[in-house]
Scaffold this motif. Structure first.
Motif, PDB file in Angstrom:
ATOM      1  N   GLN A 235       0.982  -1.005  -0.249  1.00  0.00           N
ATOM      2  CA  GLN A 235       0.073  -0.306   0.164  1.00  0.00           C
ATOM      3  C   GLN A 235       1.085   1.019  -0.164  1.00  0.00           C
ATOM      4  OE1 GLN A 235      -2.249   1.613   3.624  1.00  0.00           O
ATOM      5  NE2 GLN A 235      -3.748   1.418   2.728  1.00  0.00           N
TER       6      GLN A 235
ATOM      7  N   PRO B 132      -4.236   0.278  -3.712  1.00  0.00           N
ATOM      8  CA  PRO B 132      -4.338   2.097  -3.753  1.00  0.00           C
ATOM      9  C   PRO B 132      -3.726   2.345  -2.746  1.00  0.00           C
ATOM     10  CG  PRO B 132      -7.041   1.277  -3.675  1.00  0.00           C
ATOM     11  CD  PRO B 132      -6.059   0.124  -3.083  1.00  0.00           C
TER      12      PRO B 132
ATOM     13  N   SER C  39      -8.186  -3.352  -5.667  1.00  0.00           N
ATOM     14  CA  SER C  39      -8.818  -3.325  -4.695  1.00  0.00           C
ATOM     15  C   SER C  39      -8.530  -3.700  -3.084  1.00  0.00           C
ATOM     16  CB  SER C  39     -10.218  -2.928  -4.450  1.00  0.00           C
ATOM     17  OG  SER C  39     -11.523  -3.919  -4.569  1.00  0.00           O
TER      18      SER C  39
ATOM     19  N   THR D 244      -1.227   6.845  -9.050  1.00  0.00           N
ATOM     20  CA  THR D 244      -2.226   6.255  -8.440  1.00  0.00           C
ATOM     21  C   THR D 244      -1.036   4.875  -7.920  1.00  0.00           C
ATOM     22  OG1 THR D 244      -2.708   5.412 -10.688  1.00  0.00           O
ATOM     23  CG2 THR D 244      -4.202   6.966  -9.643  1.00  0.00           C
ATOM     24  N   SER D 245      -1.667   4.290  -7.995  1.00  0.00           N
ATOM     25  CA  SER D 245      -0.774   2.502  -7.389  1.00  0.00           C
ATOM     26  C   SER D 245      -0.345   2.235  -8.783  1.00  0.00           C
ATOM     27  CB  SER D 245      -1.480   1.595  -6.339  1.00  0.00           C
ATOM     28  OG  SER D 245      -1.542   2.286  -5.495  1.00  0.00           O
ATOM     29  N   ARG D 246      -0.866   2.669 -10.113  1.00  0.00           N
ATOM     30  CA  ARG D 246      -0.758   1.854 -11.247  1.00  0.00           C
ATOM     31  C   ARG D 246       0.436   2.866 -11.425  1.00  0.00           C
ATOM     32  NH1 ARG D 246      -3.169  -0.051 -15.678  1.00  0.00           N
ATOM     33  NH2 ARG D 246      -4.890  -0.254 -14.539  1.00  0.00           N
TER      34      ARG D 246
END
Length: 460
Positions: free
Chosen positions: A360, A388, A418, A401-403
């Protein structure tokens, strides 16, 4: 304001690990302590059981005490500047201080041991406190984690020593004037505060080194020596593995624990010290804790006893489940270097096992600054799940973002999920090692993940 004049303290953000330790300090001194936090946690529940009144959720201006000569309000930068209770206090006739300023006042006139570094502060601060207490030096301590060897994150002692985490965030550690200052590491971090690494070194860590009292000790990791050689008023001492004035030699893993000999500056050897702390980075942290204890006058036998008995800290490579086939480890790692250390420790302790990880990310700004470093570190895992970002004090940054990390990774065994999808995915695991990584609220998911592997199997 003299702290002796304080009869009531109101904390805005009382549930933080650092804030709660200061709250405990005042409460134990008989001061009336109340506070606010956004959500109820295990930590705030503990404070309430101890007799501290806390309210949660939205701001309650009616619960903010009125201004008074004996009232101190303490706040944390984790609270948004526009939070109504903070605005009320800033606009009123209140004595308002940051937690770091209060810690500076508390440690004034004491022999302060300030342990700084971008990684390892909590482990080393807690271990140093344990070593010094075992040696009879009886320090007080403000800890950044939940230790297993003490009843809480504030430790009350009866000597002049106080051991504190010297936090580089927001230049908090510049409120301290240590007798012994430790610098464990100085990697780039908090660039939202410092701008760049050079500024962080100069206006952060080197400025902190200049805060050491005349004739005090500055203890730095051997590789950082050149950064601090020109600090005039201190005695510079280094530590490390295989190098440094205090150094670990003959490092070996035996029966799941590290063993090493400690060579001291005068050449004296303390033989066969044992620690169950995982990873070589923790051997280095142990050497730093031993060095502080010896500089403060502790005896060598207490080093052996204390290191062998140290039980660690919650969320620092914390084994939360261990079965015949599956190990689950919870770790606070939130910087690329910390991820690499946790993964390396798992590989060393569990050779040949499949090492999986759930990460995370913590803060949009840190994700933006270190996406490439996170990707490189996470590529060392056999399988990776990214969940996320935990925003903490921050507003979202467009496009981050985490992407952002996911797309920089090379590991084909990676997924973006998620929180709920992650719980479903980890429920299917039957073997190997699972690392749960991050400094946000992933710890709230840990019990659910563990429960999935401990609930009784039903047979239809």
């Amino acid at each position: 304001m003299e702290l002796t004049d304080v009869k009531q303290v109101y904390f805005i953000g009382i549930g933080g690990i650092g804030m709660s330790a200061v709250a405990r300090y005042f409460h134990l001194r008989g001061v009336h302590v109340t506070g606010y936090d956004k959500t109820e946690t295990v930590l705030t529940q503990t404070l309430e059981r101890e007799g501290i009144t806390i309210h949660y959720g939205e701001a309650r201006l009616d619960l903010v005490p009125p201004p008074a000569d004996d009232l101190l309000v303490v706040w944390t930068p984790a609270i948004p500047r526009n939070f109504p209770e903070l605005v009320r206090v800033q606009e009123g006739a209140y004595q308002l201080l940051k937690r770091a300023q209060v810690l500076g006042l508390i440690s004034q006139g004491m022999e302060c041991v300030g342990i700084a570094g971008t990684h390892g502060k909590t482990t080393t601060t807690t271990l140093t406190t344990h070593l010094m207490r075992t040696a009879g030096l009886d320090p007080s301590a403000f800890l950044g984690g939940i230790p297993r060897d003490f009843s809480g994150n504030y430790v009350h002692g009866n000597s002049e020593y106080v051991v504190v985490e010297a936090d580089e965030y927001d230049r908090s550690f510049l409120n301290l004037h240590p007798a012994i200052a430790v610098i464990l590491s100085a990697d780039p971090d908090h660039l939202d505060i410092y701008g760049d690494h050079n500024n962080m070194l100069e206006t952060g860590f080197r400025a902190y080194a200049r805060q050491v009292k005349d004739g005090g000790h500055l203890l730095v990791r051997h590789e950082l020596r050149e950064l601090f050689e020109d600090i005039p008023q201190v005695m510079l001492t280094t530590f490390g593995i295989g190098a440094g004035d205090f150094r670990a030699q003959n490092v070996q893993v035996k029966d799941g624990a590290f063993h090493f000999d400690l060579r001291e500056p005068d050449g004296h050897l303390v033989l066969d010290i044992r620690t169950t702390l995982p990873g070589r980075h923790n051997v280095e942290n142990a050497v730093a804790a031993c060095a502080v204890t010896r500089l403060a006058g502790g005896d060598e036998e207490s080093l052996r006893v204390a290191l062998a008995s140290f039980r660690g800290i919650g969320r620092r490579f914390d084994t939360v489940l261990k079965t015949e086939h599956l190990v689950i480890i919870d770790d606070y790692a939130h910087h690329p270097t910390e991820l690499e250390a946790a993964i390396a420790a798992a590989r060393e302790l569990y050779p040949g096992q499949t090492i999986r990880g759930v990460f995370q990310p913590h803060l949009f700004s840190r994700t933006q600054d270190f996406a490439a470093g996170f990707a490189k570190a996470l590529d060392r895992l056999d399988e990776v799940i990214l969940i996320p970002i935990y925003p903490a004090r921050e507003e979202p940054i467009p496009g981050i973002t985490s992407r952002t990390i996911y797309e920089k990774m090379r590991n084909e065994q990676r997924r973006l999920l998620s929180d709920e999808q992650m719980l479903e995915a980890t429920a299917e695991l039957s073997d190997g090692v699972l690392l749960l990584l991050g400094a946000g609220d992933i710890d709230k998911l840990v019990p659910k993940i563990v429960h999935q592997h401990t609930k009784p199997t039903t047979h239809g």
